[in-house]
Design an enzyme around this catalytic site. Structure first.
Site, short mmCIF file in Angstrom:
data_model
loop_
_atom_site.label_atom_id
_atom_site.label_comp_id
_atom_site.label_asym_id
_atom_site.label_seq_id
_atom_site.Cartn_x
_atom_site.Cartn_y
_atom_site.Cartn_z
N SER A 144 35.06 82.85 51.29
CA SER A 144 34.33 83.83 52.09
C SER A 144 33.39 83.07 53.02
O SER A 144 32.53 82.31 52.55
CB SER A 144 33.54 84.75 51.15
N LYS A 170 38.32 84.54 54.50
CA LYS A 170 37.67 85.84 54.77
C LYS A 170 36.45 85.56 55.62
O LYS A 170 35.66 84.67 55.29
CB LYS A 170 37.29 86.49 53.43
N LYS A 172 33.01 87.24 57.48
CA LYS A 172 32.10 88.38 57.50
C LYS A 172 31.98 88.88 58.93
O LYS A 172 31.92 88.08 59.87
CB LYS A 172 30.72 87.94 56.98
N ASP A 197 35.30 91.17 56.21
CA ASP A 197 34.44 91.94 55.30
C ASP A 197 33.21 92.41 56.08
O ASP A 197 32.44 91.60 56.59
CB ASP A 197 34.01 91.07 54.12
N ASN A 199 30.83 94.62 54.79
CA ASN A 199 29.69 94.99 53.94
C ASN A 199 28.97 96.24 54.44
O ASN A 199 27.75 96.24 54.65
CB ASN A 199 28.70 93.82 53.79
N GLU A 222 37.58 94.83 54.58
CA GLU A 222 36.84 95.14 53.36
C GLU A 222 35.58 95.94 53.69
O GLU A 222 34.81 95.56 54.57
CB GLU A 222 36.49 93.81 52.69
N ASP A 247 35.04 97.48 48.33
CA ASP A 247 34.25 96.60 47.47
C ASP A 247 33.08 97.44 46.92
O ASP A 247 33.18 98.03 45.83
CB ASP A 247 33.78 95.38 48.30
N LYS A 271 35.06 93.17 41.24
CA LYS A 271 33.97 92.28 40.84
C LYS A 271 33.42 92.80 39.53
O LYS A 271 32.96 93.95 39.46
CB LYS A 271 32.82 92.31 41.87
N GLY A 299 33.76 87.84 44.68
CA GLY A 299 32.77 86.89 44.16
C GLY A 299 31.37 87.31 44.54
O GLY A 299 31.17 88.10 45.47
O1 OSB Z 1 30.85 91.45 49.91
O2 OSB Z 1 32.12 90.11 48.90
C1 OSB Z 1 31.00 90.41 49.27
C2 OSB Z 1 28.57 87.63 48.39
C3 OSB Z 1 27.45 88.36 48.04
C4 OSB Z 1 27.48 89.72 48.15
C5 OSB Z 1 28.64 90.37 48.59
C6 OSB Z 1 29.77 89.64 48.91
C7 OSB Z 1 29.72 88.25 48.85
C8 OSB Z 1 30.80 87.37 49.25
C9 OSB Z 1 30.85 86.01 48.60
O3 OSB Z 1 31.59 87.64 50.11
C10 OSB Z 1 32.06 85.80 47.84
C11 OSB Z 1 31.99 84.56 46.98
O4 OSB Z 1 31.23 84.52 45.99
O5 OSB Z 1 32.74 83.63 47.26
MG MG Z 2 32.69 92.39 50.08
#
Ligand code: OSB
Ligand code: MG
Length: 377
Positions: A144, A170, A172, A197, A199, A222, A247, A271, A299
């Site tokens: 990520s 991936k 962000k 992703d 978020n 995502e 997620d 997760k 993660g």
């Molecule tokens: O949205 O997947 C997420 C880290 C913290 C909070 C949310 C996310 C993430 C990551 C990191 O994308 C993934 C990783 O630990 O490799």
């Molecule tokens: Mg995510």
């Protein structure tokens, strides 16, 4: 033979909680903010037969979800741990039920359940992977990548991870840092396995913009919308060719079943922390598998504790997409386990040792501890 996911009850003598501050090798930026230091809670379950370890994957501030470190800390010491210690003995499979009267606080509950499970499996001499029914001895590693200064810096960061051998990238995204960032990565590296992703950074009003991502042939997008936007995610999914993956929205097996029924997602990021523990995570895996939905292991910048557990989870047969299962070195110069997770040919090994299959480096643990409390019987 299907795995028997059942472990022997343990008698807890107490639970030790620590807040750790682990420096990150580089800042990690998402649509909700930037982290320089990983703040995490480590749980040690003490029993007469040895210790078990878990990790509470909250962050410093409630930006990814409503949970945050000191909220979890308070819930753990005031409510959750006393409820566990109230029982003369407890099996890991009973932890969820004992803690169910307390609403929410899933990451805190997950840390406790994991520590109890680790203690029980170590005492029994079984690995977590065998307990879960893992079917592989290694899993493909995705990475990520946070939002960078500009698209050129993103291309440089992604190039570094590809050179290391990561099997999937991936990135962000957020409004203003979506199409150009994705285009830059596609232009630089061609048809690599790529996903984005958000978020929760968009609303359904952004559907036209998000549909422009279709031209990049992404594995998935995502969590484009808010945690509780299940109906809007379904409306968006009907507009996009890119598969929608949830997620933040998937906080339980029930939430997963509802999202599937409403066609709000065609892929789910699992997760353990977000859903209250590895047993609920497995339940989501099982129901997605039955429904024909691919899942992958997300993660939360785990330490070596959660990284070991995630590798075992991701070895279940329904995890057909590469997870955010990176090497420890992706985030940390120094981890709190004696053998940090490494990348080997784009894969991470599934631990075979007893319990989670990692050993704590007590000196490192102490070095990163900023707060500590033991709640004893
Ligand atoms: O949205 O997947 C997420 C880290 C913290 C909070 C949310 C996310 C993430 C990551 C990191 O994308 C993934 C990783 O630990 O490799
Ligand atoms: Mg995510």
């Amino acid at each position: 033979m299907p795995p028997v996911r059942s472990s022997a009850p343990v008698r807890l003598s107490g639970l030790e909680l620590r807040v750790l501050h682990l420096p990150l090798v580089s800042p990690f930026t998402t649509s909700f903010g930037t982290e320089d230091v990983r703040e995490v809670i480590v749980v040690r379950a003490r029993t007469a037969d040895g210790d078990g370890w878990g990790e509470v994957v909250t962050q410093h501030a409630p930006l990814y979800s409503s949970e945050y470190t000191h909220g979890a800390w308070d819930a753990l010491r005031r409510w959750l741990i006393p409820a566990l210690l109230d029982r003369p003995t407890i099996a890991a499979e009973e932890v969820g039920g004992v803690l169910a009267p307390f609403v929410g606080h899933r990451m805190a509950k997950a840390g406790l359940e994991t520590a109890v499970l680790d203690a029980a499996l170590r005492a029994e001499g079984r690995s977590f992977a065998a307990y879960l029914g893992a079917e592989r001895d290694r899993v493909p590693a995705g990475v990520s990548v946070g939002i960078q200064r500009d698209p050129a810096a993103l291309v440089q960061a992604v190039g570094g991870y590809l050179d290391e051998g990561y099997a999937r990238i991936k990135i962000k995204i957020k409004p203003g840092r979506d199409l150009a960032d994705t285009a830059a990565v596609r232009d630089a590296f061609g048809m690599i396995p790529l996903q984005v992703d958000a978020n929760s950074a968009y609303t359904l009003a952004d559907a036209d913009l998000l549909a422009e991502l279709d031209r990049f042939d992404l594995l998935l997008i995502e969590q484009p919308l808010q945690e509780d936007d299940i109906v809007d995610h379904a409306a968006l999914a009907a507009r996009l060719r890119t598969p929608v993956c949830l997620d933040e929205s998937i906080v339980s097996a029930k939430a997963a079943a509802d999202a599937i029924a409403l066609r709000a997602a065609s892929v789910i990021n699992i997760k353990a922390g977000r859903v209250g523990g590895y047993l609920e995570a497995v339940a989501i895996h099982d129901l997605c598998r039955a429904a024909g939905l691919p899942v992958w292991c997300g993660g939360m910048l785990e330490t070596g504790i959660g990284r070991a557990a995630n590798a075992a989870l991701a070895a279940l047969p329904g995890f057909t997409l590469p997870g955010d299962i990176s090497a420890s070195s992706r985030f940390y110069e120094r981890d709190i386990v004696t053998e940090p997770v490494v990348l080997d040919d784009g894969h991470v090994r599934v631990p075979t040792g007893h319990g989670l299959g990692m050993e704590i480096d007590e000196a490192a643990l102490d070095a990163f501890t900023v707060q500590r409390e033991t709640i004893a019987r």
